[in-house]
Motif scaffolding. Structure first.
Motif: not given
Length: 378
Positions: A189-190, A356-359, A367-372
């Motif tokens: 995904k990333t 990126t975090r808000l989106g 949360p791990r994906f949102a933070n990195n």
């Protein structure tokens, strides 16, 4: 690493010898000896960039970093192993490199992958558009007194520049994204999201830059007004570029289905020919090649087969392209604006992290994906 350093030292010594010979022979137009020496310098630069890329890779950095550092170190602003004329000669590969990079990006954009990241992609871009103007554009306006000659610019001109720099800051280089993802072999995904955002933001950046330039024209030109004609022309350019790319994609599919030979030659001709045609027809070449790759990948079974000739061309062309980027850097100008660039760099990191975090949170990602995830967009 010892082997790479040894080879690099030997190559630098060889380039110094060629540089001395080049000064003796001269570079007058039509001089066969000078042209041969220029080709030799390009060859040594490619080899040296490869060694630096290996060193960068062993230290945990992308190979692209080594290519750019090699260009800076050997360029006319630093080591002077490459003359300004040779840098200009090397730029002949730029059009081909950008064409191959865009085609490769299109091949990686599969419909199923886009669907998987569509919600996250749209959410992140939704936050990036306002934040890049507010944070990056605003930071430029506040830091503008640090720029040489800023006193001569009026407030309106500074705001106009801030709007345009904010628009440019939303972009993520598809060239670097493709190079790093291809090198790492990352899947999932990333990397799908990073590549999709790199391509989508190129279109968003074009629209934002058009808006910024229209507003800037009103700010710095007396009696100027906003005109919808700019946006109509832009919409036509984007639509026609994508349409042309789809036609090119189906032409490649037809070639691979019924002809099948000399794919490397086909890519070279298409790279230079379609880039020139795009300029003549006022199309966006990057969108043309991305759409062509997307068409081949999603509407035929030849996407994987097209990767093979692309891989043969990619390494030497990418090395020359990124090395030329480094060699063409004006270090004196870069140093002069370094304080402002440093501020914008930090602020852009904040913008990337925040959007990126808000989106990602809005899209319901972990949360791990949102933070990195933002790290892949730097």
């Amino acid at each position: 690493m010892i082997r790479q350093v040894t080879v690099l030292v030997l190559l630098v010594g060889a380039m110094l010898g060629i540089h001395a010979l080049q000064a003796t022979v001269g570079e007058s137009p039509g001089d066969t000896h000078a042209s041969a020496l220029t080709l030799a310098v390009i060859g040594f630069v490619i080899l040296a960039a490869q060694q630096l890329a290996e060193i960068a890779s062993s230290l945990g950095f992308p190979r692209v970093t080594g290519y750019i550092i090699a260009g800076i170190a050997a360029g006319p602003q630093a080591g002077m192993l490459i003359s300004s004329g040779t840098v200009t000669d090397m730029k002949v590969f730029n059009e081909l490199a950008l064409a191959l990079i865009a085609l490769e990006a299109g091949l990686e954009l599969r419909i199923d992958s886009i669907k998987r990241v569509a919600k996250t992609l749209s959410s992140i871009i939704l936050f990036k558009i306002p934040l890049t103007w507010i944070l990056v554009g605003g930071a430029f306006v506040l830091a503008s007194p640090l720029l040489p000659g800023a006193d001569a610019l009026g407030t309106n001109a500074i705001i106009a520049l801030g709007l345009m720099i904010g628009a440019l800051a939303v972009g993520t280089s598809p060239a670097v994204s493709v190079a790093v993802i291809s090198e790492s072999g990352a899947k999932g995904k990333t990397p799908d999201l990073i590549l999709a955002i790199a391509v989508a933001k190129d279109v968003v950046m074009i629209v934002m830059l058009a808006i910024a330039m229209a507003v800037a024209n009103v700010l710095v030109t007396e009696d100027a007004t906003m005109s919808v004609d700019v946006f109509i022309t832009l919409a036509k350019k984007i639509t026609l570029s994508i349409g042309a790319g789809v036609l090119v994609g189906f032409a490649i599919i037809a070639w691979m289905r019924w002809v099948r030979w000399e794919l490397v030659l086909l890519l070279i001709i298409a790279g230079y020919g379609l880039s020139a045609a795009s300029t003549t027809l006022h199309l966006k070449a990057l969108l043309v090649f991305i759409a062509a790759g997307f068409t081949v990948a999603n509407f035929s079974e030849y996407g994987h087969a097209l990767h093979k000739p692309l891989a043969l061309l990619a390494l030497p062309v990418f090395v020359v392209f990124f090395t030329t980027v480094g060699a063409g850097l004006d270090l004196s100008s870069a140093v002069a604006v370094l304080p402002v660039v440093g501020i914008l760099f930090v602020v852009r990191l904040v913008m990337l992290y925040t959007s990126t975090r808000l989106g990602s949170r809005l899209a319901g990602d972990t949360p791990r994906f949102a933070n990195n995830a933002w790290l892949g967009m730097v």
